[in-house]
Design an enzyme around this catalytic site. Structure first.
Site, PDB file in Angstrom:
ATOM      1  N   LYS A 109      13.029  66.173  -8.868  1.00 47.22           N
ATOM      2  CA  LYS A 109      13.389  67.434  -9.112  1.00 47.22           C
ATOM      3  C   LYS A 109      11.244  67.594  -9.771  1.00 47.22           C
ATOM      4  O   LYS A 109      11.217  66.802 -10.008  1.00 47.22           O
ATOM      5  CB  LYS A 109      13.679  67.763 -10.367  1.00 47.22           C
ATOM      6  CG  LYS A 109      14.196  69.776  -9.992  1.00 47.22           C
ATOM      7  CD  LYS A 109      15.511  69.987  -9.055  1.00 47.22           C
ATOM      8  CE  LYS A 109      15.079  71.772  -9.200  1.00 47.22           C
ATOM      9  NZ  LYS A 109      16.663  72.190  -8.262  1.00 47.22           N
TER      10      LYS A 109
HETATM   11  N1  GLU Z   1      16.811  72.933  -4.957  1.00 49.58           N
HETATM   12  C1  GLU Z   1      17.797  73.257  -3.934  1.00 49.58           C
HETATM   13  C2  GLU Z   1      18.419  72.521  -5.388  1.00 49.58           C
HETATM   14  O1  GLU Z   1      18.772  72.486  -6.688  1.00 49.58           O
HETATM   15  C3  GLU Z   1      17.231  72.265  -3.356  1.00 49.58           C
HETATM   16  C4  GLU Z   1      17.019  71.112  -2.981  1.00 49.58           C
HETATM   17  C5  GLU Z   1      16.159  70.481  -1.748  1.00 49.58           C
HETATM   18  O2  GLU Z   1      17.105  70.457  -0.941  1.00 49.58           O
HETATM   19  O3  GLU Z   1      15.866  69.402  -1.793  1.00 49.58           O
HETATM   20  O4  GLU Z   1      20.158  71.831  -4.554  1.00 49.58           O
END
Ligand code: GLU
Length: 419
Positions: A109
């Site tokens: 993240k």
């Molecule tokens: N931000 C989204 C989540 O928390 C998608 C993450 C992604 O597609 O890599 O799942």
């Protein structure tokens, strides 16, 4: 209004949830030490020339929690309340989430502490490009693949893809997912999180013997995930009686017209003032009697202070970490059925995986293929988690963690330790 204080430290809560599931799994200490904590944490300074000429320094992060089952995967968040601990929590959840839906990714993240609502497009672009260049050594299609999250979108991904590709000297669309279609994005990616919420809510209704058609729904947070989930539930015949965003909440006990509300949100940027609705407070919204509550905003929105007021039968977690462990315990004692975040909102990263596969193969799928495959993945994951929940008589959240953490533990045990 929704950006109330993030009282609890999300990372500590993520570790608490890990321990609960690891205890159920009977994980030995060595395995816990190997998979519990982030593998790599990067903090960077992002100086940006603002429109008025001065240089503003933003603090930003990229956390790779795990690369055990594949490259790190997870979004990038732009928000004034982003902290390193929040990003570590979100990266941790991505690891278990990818494992729950059984896609070959680890978890990561990123985040920048900034106020994107008060920045111009030029400022956002310069900040995104400088951030990309700062995290460039650790990202890549085989290494760590960012995606959109709160207040980032396909335009943000296009800037990251461009910056990365210009630096490497050739186009590398697989470095990010959630891109515009014309740059190698996948059909259905934009709606994928909300669509996954819809599929898992369908499964929950079926399991509980509830009819989705005619059920009442409350959606907290009308961003990408919340608005699409609301739209699909509305199209399936559910009555969406209340919706909120960061500026206010609207309520109509006969049901809101969701396509019109989405239209207004796209035009005006908020839901407040929607015709045929009355304003209510965020606390009143959470306490509304309804069949399905869809928290789609930030972490810790339902906590020890307000969980007792909830009257929903199902809580479908479109957001990451919207319930604290204390809230979990209160809802558990009330018999509320929770579809945990790492299952409920995994549709986004699942279609991100499809996008990455398409980019790697230079071969693109039709929208219906994406929907069909997503439905299969989400419904299989729901069935797997439900089985653990029923077999072991543990809460759905612990069951999802048992599935996800168990898969990562198995992978790390087989890989062994280097050197
Ligand atoms: N931000 C989204 C989540 O928390 C998608 C993450 C992604 O597609 O890599 O799942």
């Amino acid at each position: 209004m929704l950006t109330t204080k993030l009282v609890d430290n999300a990372y500590e809560l993520a570790l608490e949830n890990f321990d609960a599931a690891a205890d159920v799994l009977g994980l030995d200490n060595d395995t816990r030490e190997m998979i519990k904590y982030p593998e790599r944490v990067l903090t960077v300074t992002v100086p940006v020339r603002m429109d008025d000429g001065h240089i503003h320094r933003f603090e930003a992060y990229r956390v790779q929690h795990s690369q055990v089952r594949g490259p790190a995967k997870g979004g990038i968040r732009y928000h004034p309340q982003v902290t390193l601990d929040e990003v570590k929590a979100l990266a941790t959840w991505m690891t278990w989430k990818c494992a729950v839906v059984n896609i070959p990714f680890g978890g990561g993240k990123g985040g920048i502490t900034c106020d994107p609502k008060h920045m111009s497009k030029g400022e956002l672009e310069r900040m995104t490009r400088r951030y990309t260049s700062a995290i460039l050594p650790i990202i890549g299609p085989e290494q760590d693949i960012p995606a959109p999250d709160v207040y980032t979108n396909s335009q943000t991904m296009a800037w990251i893809m461009d910056t990365y590709s210009m630096t490497k000297g050739y186009p590398i669309p697989g470095v990010v997912t959630g891109k515009p279609i014309c740059l190698g994005g996948s059909l259905g990616r934009n709606e994928a999180t909300g669509r996954g919420v819809f599929y898992t809510t369908q499964c929950a209704c079926e399991h509980l013997g509830m009819e989705l058609k005619g059920s009442t729904v409350v959606v907290q947070g009308f961003g990408n995930a919340g608005s699409i989930a609301a739209q699909l539930l509305y199209e399936a015949g559910a009555k969406v009686i209340a919706v909120s965003d960061s500026a206010g909440c609207v309520y109509n006990r006969n049901g809101l017209n969701i396509p019109e509300l989405m239209h207004m949100k796209a035009l005006c940027g908020h839901v407040e003032g929607f015709p045929e609705s009355e304003p209510i407070s965020p606390a009143e919204l959470l306490a509304l009697e309804c069949d399905i509550l869809v928290p789609s905003a930030l972490e810790n929105m339902v906590n020890a202070e307000n969980a007792g007021t909830l009257r929903a039968k199902i809580v479908a977690e479109a957001a990451n970490g919207p319930l604290t462990p204390a809230a979990d315990r209160i809802l558990e004692s009330k018999g509320t059925y929770v579809i945990p975040d790492i299952l409920c909102n995994a549709g986004g990263v699942t279609v991100s995986y499809f996008e990455w596969v398409q980019d790697e193969q230079h071969l693109f799928w039709e929208a219906q293929d994406v929907y069909d495959r997503l439905e299969r993945v989400m419904k299989t994951a729901f069935r797997d988690v439900l089985k653990i929940h029923l077999d072991r008589t543990i809460p759905m959240r612990t069951a999802a963690n048992v599935l996800g953490i168990g898969r990562v533990a198995e992978a790390v045990q087989i890989r062994g330790i280097y050197p």
